[in-house]
Write a protein that holds these residues in place. Structure first.
Motif, PDB file in Angstrom:
ATOM      1  N   UNK A  12       0.824  -1.203   0.000  1.00  0.00           N
ATOM      2  CA  UNK A  12       0.000   0.000   0.000  1.00  0.00           C
ATOM      3  C   UNK A  12       0.850   1.240   0.000  1.00  0.00           C
ATOM      4  N   UNK A  13       1.041   1.822   1.175  1.00  0.00           N
ATOM      5  CA  UNK A  13       1.699   3.123   1.291  1.00  0.00           C
ATOM      6  C   UNK A  13       3.184   2.980   1.649  1.00  0.00           C
ATOM      7  N   UNK A  14       3.854   2.008   1.069  1.00  0.00           N
ATOM      8  CA  UNK A  14       5.269   1.748   1.342  1.00  0.00           C
ATOM      9  C   UNK A  14       6.130   3.009   1.163  1.00  0.00           C
ATOM     10  N   UNK A  15       5.912   3.728   0.061  1.00  0.00           N
ATOM     11  CA  UNK A  15       6.667   4.944  -0.230  1.00  0.00           C
ATOM     12  C   UNK A  15       6.549   5.948   0.913  1.00  0.00           C
ATOM     13  N   UNK A  16       5.335   6.138   1.391  1.00  0.00           N
ATOM     14  CA  UNK A  16       5.082   7.149   2.421  1.00  0.00           C
ATOM     15  C   UNK A  16       5.686   6.743   3.760  1.00  0.00           C
ATOM     16  N   UNK A  17       5.729   5.461   4.046  1.00  0.00           N
ATOM     17  CA  UNK A  17       6.398   4.991   5.262  1.00  0.00           C
ATOM     18  C   UNK A  17       7.885   5.315   5.184  1.00  0.00           C
ATOM     19  N   UNK A  18       8.495   5.032   4.028  1.00  0.00           N
ATOM     20  CA  UNK A  18       9.909   5.352   3.820  1.00  0.00           C
ATOM     21  C   UNK A  18      10.121   6.868   3.922  1.00  0.00           C
ATOM     22  N   UNK A  19       9.256   7.633   3.293  1.00  0.00           N
ATOM     23  CA  UNK A  19       9.412   9.093   3.274  1.00  0.00           C
ATOM     24  C   UNK A  19       9.396   9.698   4.676  1.00  0.00           C
ATOM     25  N   UNK A  20       8.480   9.252   5.511  1.00  0.00           N
ATOM     26  CA  UNK A  20       8.328   9.871   6.832  1.00  0.00           C
ATOM     27  C   UNK A  20       8.998   9.090   7.958  1.00  0.00           C
ATOM     28  N   UNK A  21       9.800   8.116   7.609  1.00  0.00           N
ATOM     29  CA  UNK A  21      10.537   7.331   8.592  1.00  0.00           C
ATOM     30  C   UNK A  21      11.509   8.238   9.342  1.00  0.00           C
ATOM     31  N   UNK A  22      11.431   8.228  10.659  1.00  0.00           N
ATOM     32  CA  UNK A  22      12.295   9.089  11.472  1.00  0.00           C
ATOM     33  C   UNK A  22      13.653   8.447  11.751  1.00  0.00           C
ATOM     34  N   UNK A  23      13.744   7.150  11.601  1.00  0.00           N
ATOM     35  CA  UNK A  23      14.995   6.428  11.834  1.00  0.00           C
ATOM     36  C   UNK A  23      15.801   6.342  10.549  1.00  0.00           C
ATOM     37  N   UNK A  24      17.094   6.062  10.682  1.00  0.00           N
ATOM     38  CA  UNK A  24      17.971   5.906   9.524  1.00  0.00           C
ATOM     39  C   UNK A  24      18.656   4.537   9.577  1.00  0.00           C
TER      40      UNK A  24
END
Length: 132
Positions: A12-24
């Motif tokens: 589903x929203x895989x891109x958005x999870x990556x985009x707003x991920x606070x961890x690196x």
């Protein structure tokens, strides 16, 4: 205190999870939708709090080109794509020196099980992704 490997595969929203991920994390494995690359280029499904694609075959995720652009923005580089054309492996740029000896040449690969699926998503809404 650092994540080694994070896999994002929510259909589903895989891109958005990556985009707003606070961890690196050091390595991110993320599913891409090769059908979107064919039908819409650099695009992802729009963000929705509750994403449903019931009755909408192949309407999920993001194209590899969209994920690559986001990866660059977040200082990650694509280092590998599995042969099935489903998962992309990104490494944090500050760790790329560890991969120098392998001479990896990543490229987009179709998901062989979904050939022709671009026809099923041609009329759905996608969000175009541009490099900032």
């Amino acid at each position: 205190n650092e994540i080694d490997v994070l896999s994002i595969d929510v259909d589903g929203i895989d891109y958005w999870i990556f985009k707003y991920l606070k961890y690196r994390p050091r390595i991110i494995i993320i599913e891409y939708n090769s059908i979107i690359d064919i039908a819409h280029g650099s695009a992802t499904v729009p963000y929705k709090d509750i994403f449903e694609n019931i009755g909408r075959a192949y309407y999920h995720g993001a194209s590899l080109s969209a994920l690559n652009k986001l990866g660059k923005e977040k200082s990650y580089s694509l280092v590998y794509i599995e042969n099935t054309g489903v998962n992309a492996f990104y490494v944090r740029d500050d760790l790329l020196c560890l991969w120098n000896e392998y001479n990896i040449s990543p490229m987009w690969k179709p998901n062989v099980g979904r050939m022709g699926g671009e026809k099923l998503i041609k009329d759905f809404t996608f969000f175009n992704v541009w490099l900032i």
